[in-house]
Motif scaffolding. Structure first.
Motif: not given
Length: 255
Positions: A39-48, A57-60, A82-83
């Motif tokens: 979970l990227d909490l504060g993902c911004g423009t999603g680069l990471l 194989g990752k749920r992101v 990514v969702r």
């Protein structure tokens, strides 16, 4: 306060130019190895988030309150892996847990009060799997980095792919009573001599503030880093980076 820096599409265009892939991205990319859900909490423009999802194989899941930032994230190559969820880090509940919950790019500092910061920590706890870990960064107020954000010290020239050469600079005000820093960001476009700007506010919670909130949020810190180079935190470190997990619930005494 709605921050135009993240909500105005014309300003969001500058985000990746100014920030991009930095040392925190490298560290988190390595830390994510072996994790199956992030979970990227504060993902911004999603680069990471996209880079993590492309490892396979990752749920992101990427969460951000700014629709304009998420618009860029969705259109990024690989963004369909990514969702993306528009939501507030203080209140969002996805009803699922993750092996890794992260906030990078000093996203934690947008939470201006202790109540907001505690709410964000509780959001982290609510989304951690029993064996999961969290990590985020916050600038060390003892270093007073905001003093470097004056117009004279922050002036820089960047190149926008569509607008060409742009002169950028900041201005800053610090409230010693609240610890909140208010700063302005300016972009002057050389081609037409127009200027766009945004006003932002961020908090600088101390190490002691963060320590005091962890147990209340249900979290345990296993190590405190002072920088993305892996140094340990001390009073002179530029960053405060806690890495930890869920706390162990108290055992009820036998009846």
């Amino acid at each position: 306060m709605t921050d135009k820096l993240y909500n105005d599409p014309s300003l969001v265009e500058f985000y990746d130019i100014e920030n991009g892939w930095t040392a925190d991205s490298d560290y988190l990319n390595t830390m994510a190895s072996g994790r199956t859900s992030i979970l990227d909490l504060g993902c911004g423009t999603g680069l990471l988030a996209v880079a993590l999802a492309q490892k396979g194989g990752k749920r992101v899941v990427g969460v951000d309150p700014a629709a304009a930032m998420l618009d860029v994230a969705r259109q990024r190559p690989g963004g369909d892996r990514v969702r993306w969820v528009e939501g507030d880090g203080r209140t969002i509940r996805l009803e699922e847990t993750f092996d890794l919950v992260l906030l990078s790019g000093h996203a934690f500092q947008v939470f201006l009060t202790r109540a907001d910061q505690l709410a964000a920590l509780k959001t982290i706890a609510a989304h951690l799997s029993p064996q999961g870990h969290f990590i985020f960064d916050s600038r060390n107020p003892g270093v007073e980095e905001w003093k470097e954000w004056s117009p004279a010290e922050s002036e820089r020239v960047i190149v926008h792919p569509g607008l060409g050469e742009v002169l950028a600079w900041n201005d800053v005000r610090h409230d010693p009573g609240t610890g909140v820093v208010e700063y302005d960001t300016f972009y002057r476009i050389a081609a037409d001599d127009s200027t766009c700007s945004a006003q932002s506010k961020i908090a600088f919670p101390s190490y002691e503030d963060l320590v005091s909130m962890m147990e209340e949020a249900g979290l345990v810190v296993e190590q405190w880093l002072g920088g993305w180079d892996g140094r340990r935190f001390d009073a002179t470190a530029p960053e405060i980076i806690p890495i930890g997990r869920l706390g162990v619930p108290p055992v009820s005494p036998p009846r």
